[in-house]
Design a protein around this motif. Structure first.
Motif, mmCIF file in Angstrom:
data_model
loop_
_atom_site.group_PDB
_atom_site.id
_atom_site.type_symbol
_atom_site.label_atom_id
_atom_site.label_comp_id
_atom_site.label_asym_id
_atom_site.label_seq_id
_atom_site.Cartn_x
_atom_site.Cartn_y
_atom_site.Cartn_z
ATOM 1 N N PRO A 174 0.827 -1.213 0.000
ATOM 2 C CA PRO A 174 0.000 0.000 0.000
ATOM 3 C C PRO A 174 0.858 1.258 0.000
ATOM 4 O O PRO A 174 1.959 1.260 0.555
ATOM 5 C CB PRO A 174 -0.782 -0.123 1.315
ATOM 6 C CG PRO A 174 0.056 -0.993 2.187
ATOM 7 C CD PRO A 174 0.749 -1.957 1.261
ATOM 8 N N GLU A 175 0.313 2.296 -0.611
ATOM 9 C CA GLU A 175 1.032 3.579 -0.646
ATOM 10 C C GLU A 175 1.202 4.123 0.767
ATOM 11 O O GLU A 175 2.235 4.665 1.136
ATOM 12 C CB GLU A 175 0.216 4.556 -1.501
ATOM 13 C CG GLU A 175 0.808 5.921 -1.645
ATOM 14 C CD GLU A 175 -0.166 6.836 -2.398
ATOM 15 O OE1 GLU A 175 -0.534 6.503 -3.542
ATOM 16 O OE2 GLU A 175 -0.546 7.880 -1.830
ATOM 17 N N THR A 176 0.166 3.937 1.571
ATOM 18 C CA THR A 176 0.257 4.444 2.943
ATOM 19 C C THR A 176 -0.576 3.578 3.886
ATOM 20 O O THR A 176 -1.492 2.875 3.450
ATOM 21 C CB THR A 176 -0.194 5.925 3.014
ATOM 22 O OG1 THR A 176 0.042 6.407 4.333
ATOM 23 C CG2 THR A 176 -1.661 6.075 2.689
ATOM 24 N N ASP A 232 -5.254 0.979 4.942
ATOM 25 C CA ASP A 232 -4.228 0.877 3.903
ATOM 26 C C ASP A 232 -4.787 1.417 2.595
ATOM 27 O O ASP A 232 -5.967 1.204 2.286
ATOM 28 C CB ASP A 232 -3.844 -0.594 3.656
ATOM 29 C CG ASP A 232 -3.025 -1.190 4.788
ATOM 30 O OD1 ASP A 232 -2.993 -0.599 5.875
ATOM 31 O OD2 ASP A 232 -2.434 -2.264 4.561
ATOM 32 N N GLY A 233 -3.952 2.037 1.800
ATOM 33 C CA GLY A 233 -4.398 2.470 0.474
ATOM 34 C C GLY A 233 -3.678 3.718 0.044
ATOM 35 O O GLY A 233 -2.596 4.034 0.545
ATOM 36 N N THR A 234 -4.297 4.441 -0.885
ATOM 37 C CA THR A 234 -3.721 5.719 -1.285
ATOM 38 C C THR A 234 -4.067 6.751 -0.217
ATOM 39 O O THR A 234 -4.978 6.537 0.594
ATOM 40 C CB THR A 234 -4.299 6.188 -2.633
ATOM 41 O OG1 THR A 234 -5.707 6.406 -2.448
ATOM 42 C CG2 THR A 234 -4.098 5.161 -3.731
ATOM 43 N N SER A 235 -3.396 7.883 -0.245
ATOM 44 C CA SER A 235 -3.654 8.924 0.764
ATOM 45 C C SER A 235 -5.111 9.355 0.743
ATOM 46 O O SER A 235 -5.739 9.531 1.793
ATOM 47 C CB SER A 235 -2.754 10.130 0.518
ATOM 48 O OG SER A 235 -1.421 9.729 0.571
ATOM 49 N N ARG A 236 -5.645 9.501 -0.465
ATOM 50 C CA ARG A 236 -7.049 9.944 -0.573
ATOM 51 C C ARG A 236 -7.996 8.911 0.000
ATOM 52 O O ARG A 236 -8.948 9.228 0.698
ATOM 53 C CB ARG A 236 -7.404 10.219 -2.045
ATOM 54 C CG ARG A 236 -6.971 11.604 -2.495
ATOM 55 C CD ARG A 236 -7.307 11.851 -3.938
ATOM 56 N NE ARG A 236 -8.755 11.850 -4.184
ATOM 57 C CZ ARG A 236 -9.300 11.983 -5.388
ATOM 58 N NH1 ARG A 236 -8.526 12.108 -6.439
ATOM 59 N NH2 ARG A 236 -10.597 11.982 -5.544
#
Lengths: 360, 498
Positions: free
Chosen positions: B224-226, B320-324
């Motif tokens: 995950p990105e973040t 978990d996932g993208t910032s958005r």
């Protein structure tokens, strides 16, 4: 038998025995043999049974061969249990009742020739030209003297060029071996006797620089654990080079290198960055193993395992090298590691080898 | 008993990868079932296997099973031996087949995000292999350091981020199994198929009673990105449960959801930061360590005393996932929690939990060192049943043990409850009886309340007496499948009651 377990040892052994094997993946003996008898909590469990007066010698004797004293298990132990110390107790039990075959031979060799190989290991035939002051003494250790005299010559060449204070052995003959093999095999009395002799022969030394991390750790930590005081400063060659040398290479090396963390240098003495910083003086790039620093898997040499469980040592060495491209030259500041890697056909180098290549 | 001729044959086939050394027979006599740990604690006998083998290839597994089937010798498949239900215990002797030397990555398909891995690969090393390549399986069971991929599949395991990444059954795309006859059976890799029943799922969770899983193809994720964390405190556990239900039913997918009840918040979650927690940990250390046996000898009184301490319940959420994506999911979740009077504790408790997420597994040792014992009970149920399930199991166990719980592995329709109990006793026999009585009471309460007896530890020998009631009519079908595949009944006899 119970007298071998003080309160702290008993607590550690009990905690380890009833742990759900949490450090299994970090134990090279367990992980690369697949053998459940070598999982730290299982082999310590075999020792714990002795605290209950119900130890099984056959089980214990075998299980205790499966420890490289590498301390990787402790990286993942919230109770910070020192399995090598527990295994040293275990092996002392083995030694008291039915020593490993190799122990007898090694003890005899150390008594007669001062080293585990029984050879006349000398270094006086080596060509080094400058003894500036008798303050800093190099202690090569038996593996360097037996297998790596060429590297030793390179070490002197590098030191000489760096205007370093160093000396040969004191006038009195010094055994080539620190005694680590005896301690690791459970011959604590034999080790103690040998340690006393070594210290006596080095009494005029101010600083001892070892070329083998096993030796440094033994002088620094194990001697005092058996009541032998070390009256001189002990440094690994990595520490010494970091502190005392201003090494300037003639050229930067572009060969493909990968750095292996020796267990006694890294986990036992915490020297991770120092060796790397030295390497970086002479090379433009050095790769890392997937498992490095505190997570570095043992090379298969520790704990005298090659002498009491050869197939296990082989399995661990092969596993360490499995994913390493053959084009890499392995930098390992420990003669035991280098020997294991060379036995499997790899090029293995000390920092002195690198430095010497960079000034050639 | 295993015939000497078979031992000779296996030694001839496998060399020193076949053994009847006493050290091996002892080491393979148990897994991490606390019932057996009590026996070890008390110096009681545990029956060993007769023989241990370490195959390296599927062909070797096949030959071992063929020969065992011919001789009618029991087989116990063995991975990490980290199971807590006795699923890898060779109670009837025979041959233990340790699969840990089967640890190759057979295929990594980055385009399809698939990996084919052999069953003996250690979990932590496998995840590191993937992360080194920017990938993750997303499977983080608390046993990850000591368990194997094959063990995960055989026991239908779940990891701590399962709410987002799914359980192991969601990750299995294909499977290779050696049947008791020695025949090698494998399913084809495909994202989905409507061509009849899913045979992967016949073997996922089969606990070695239908064959030996030798490899599996698993679905992967890019890392995950973040990942962000949040801690929220509730005045009681029911407000926390309602918040989780609403989060899940609104379509939000946290990667981790963990709600600790009052006692678990005191005991475990107090490690996760906050001044109050630190104070209470001191009190509890005194209670549980220094006076452990006394506290556990009178569990009802202990529970009564602990109830006097004003309680709070801590919820840990991870996204978990993208910032958005995570910003939206976190905002929505906090809104829901606020509606239930949840108080935002910031990211610190969640970060601390993630850092020490496997620490709980190390807590067994001090309890056994103190002469007591500890175990965990993981059940599941729909939301409509969860409060009752929680209350009834606690009530059933409290008379004999100190019990605490957390809620995790959430779904839109329900969740898992993970109880931890600790108890003590006089003699070994007394301890074993108390251990068995506690489980009997807990399982009866679970089934009566409408829960499932296992969310992710499996059945093993421990829950075998209750599995028929859990599965109902399906148990008869399972028994018939077992008879068809394993007519001589050599595979892990006794496990799952089969």
């Amino acid at each position: 038998m119970k007298d071998r377990f003080d309160k702290s040892t008993l607590k550690s052994a009990t905690y380890c025995t009833f742990c759900p094997k949490m450090c299994r993946f970090a134990c090279p003996a367990a992980e690369f043999s697949g053998d459940e008898a070598f999982v730290p909590s299982v082999k310590v469990g075999a020792l714990w049974e002795y605290s209950r007066e119900r130890g099984d010698f056959g089980v214990a004797r075998y299980s205790f061969t499966g420890c490289f004293f590498c301390l990787e298990c402790r990286e993942y132990c919230y109770h910070e249990i020192d399995v090598p110390s527990l295994m040293a107790i275990g092996r002392s039990i083995v030694h008291a009742y039915q020593p490993y075959e190799k122990t007898i031979e090694i003890r005899k060799n150390i008594e007669t020739s001062g080293n585990m190989f029984g050879d006349q290991l000398a270094w006086n035939d080596l060509s080094f030209s400058r003894v500036i002051e008798k303050e800093v003494v190099i202690f090569p250790g038996c593996h360097v003297l037996k297998y790596e005299k060429e590297m030793l010559e390179k070490a002197f060449a590098v030191l000489e060029r760096s205007n370093v204070n160093f000396a040969g052995l004191p006038e009195e003959a010094v055994p080539a071996c620190c005694g680590y093999p005896l301690h690791a095999l459970g011959d604590i009395e034999g080790f103690k006797e040998h340690a006393a002799k070594v210290v006596q022969s080095l009494k005029t030394v101010a600083t001892l620089v070892t070329l083998c991390p096993h030796c440094a750790y033994t002088f620094k930590n194990i001697y005092s654990s058996v009541g032998v005081k070390v009256p001189f400063e002990v440094l690994t060659h990595v520490e010494y080079l970091s502190q005392a040398i201003r090494f300037v290479p003639e050229r930067i090396l572009h060969d493909p290198f990968i750095y292996h963390d020796p267990c006694y240098l890294g986990r036992h003495m915490g020297l991770y960055s120092e060796a790397r910083q030295l390497v970086w003086k002479a090379v433009d790039d050095v790769a890392e193993f997937l498992h490095s620093r505190g997570d570095a898997d043992c090379c298969g040499a520790g704990g005298m395992v090659p002498y009491i469980n050869e197939s296990l040592a082989d399995a661990v060495t092969e596993a360490r090298l499995k994913d390493v491209d053959e084009r890499y030259e392995i930098i390992a500041p420990c003669p035991h590691c280098r020997l294991r890697f060379r036995d499997k056909g790899r090029v293995a180098l000390d920092i002195f080898d690198i430095f010497e290549r960079a000034i050639r | 008993m295993i015939p000497e001729s078979l031992k000779r044959e296996l030694k001839s086939l496998l060399g020193d990868r076949a053994s009847d050394h006493p050290a091996h027979l002892k080491a393979y006599s148990r897994d991490m079932w606390p019932f057996l740990l009590i026996k070890i604690q008390e110096g009681m006998n545990i029956p060993p296997p007769d023989f241990v083998v370490w195959p390296r290839t599927v062909e070797e597994v096949s030959v071992v099973l063929q020969k065992a089937a011919d001789a009618g010798v029991p087989i116990t498949p063995y991975g990490g031996g980290s199971g807590v239900c006795g699923g890898a215990v060779p109670e009837k002797g025979g041959i233990v087949v340790d699969l840990k030397l089967m640890r190759n990555i057979r295929m990594l398909d980055r385009e399809s995000l698939l990996v084919e891995v052999e069953c003996g690969y250690n979990g932590e090393r496998f995840e590191r292999y993937l992360q080194h390549r920017g990938l993750t399986l997303g499977h983080f069971p608390s046993s990850i350091y000591c368990s194997t991929v094959g063990g995960w599949v055989a026991t239908r395991s779940a990891g701590q981020l399962s709410t987002l990444y799914g359980k192991i059954e969601d990750m299995v795309e294909a499977i290779e199994v050696v049947l008791p006859s020695g025949e090698v059976f494998s399913t084809r890799k495909k994202p989905r198929s409507a061509s009849g029943p899913d045979f992967n799922q016949l073997f996922v969770g089969s606990e070695g009673v239908l064959g030996i899983i030798t490899s599996t193809t698993l679905r992967l994720h890019n890392q995950p990105e973040t990942r962000v964390f949040r801690g929220i405190k509730f005045k009681d556990v029911y407000a926390g449960i309602e918040s989780i239900r609403e989060i899940m039913q609104r379509g939000i997918k946290p990667s981790a959801v963990r709600l600790y009840d009052e006692l678990d918040t005191l005991l475990v979650a107090s490690d996760l930061g906050g001044e109050k927690g630190e104070k209470k940990e001191g009190f509890l250390k005194t209670l549980m360590m220094r006076a452990q046996r006394l506290a556990l000898s009178y569990p009802s009184i202990t529970r009564g005393l602990l109830n006097i301490v004003p309680g709070e319940c801590l919820l840990i959420l991870a996204f978990d996932g993208t910032s958005r994506e995570v910003e939206w999911a976190l905002g929505e979740s906090l809104e829901i929690c606020k509606e239930h009077e949840g108080v935002d504790q910031g990211e610190k408790p969640g970060i601390a939990w993630w850092k020490d997420r496997y620490k709980v597994s190390y807590n067994m040792s001090p309890v056994f060192y103190g002469g007591s014992f500890v175990d965990t009970i993981e059940v599941a149920g729909p939301w409509s049943v969860i409060p009752k399930l929680y209350d009834e199991i606690r009530k059933a166990v409290t008379r004999q043990a100190v019990i605490l719980a957390h809620f995790s592995h959430a779904y839109p329709d329900g969740c898992s409850i993970y109880f931890t109990f600790a108890a003590t006793g006089g003699s070994g026999e007394e301890k074993l009886k108390k251990y068995t009585d506690i489980w009997q009471a807990a399982m009866e309460a679970c089934l009566s309340a409408g829960g499932s007896i296992s969310h992710h530890h499996g059945v093993g020998r421990l829950k075998a007496p209750f599995v028929e009631r859990e599965l109902g009519g399906a148990y008869g079908i399972l028994r018939e499948i077992k008879k068809t595949l394993d007519p001589r009944g050599i595979m892990n006899p006794g496990v799952m009651g089969l």
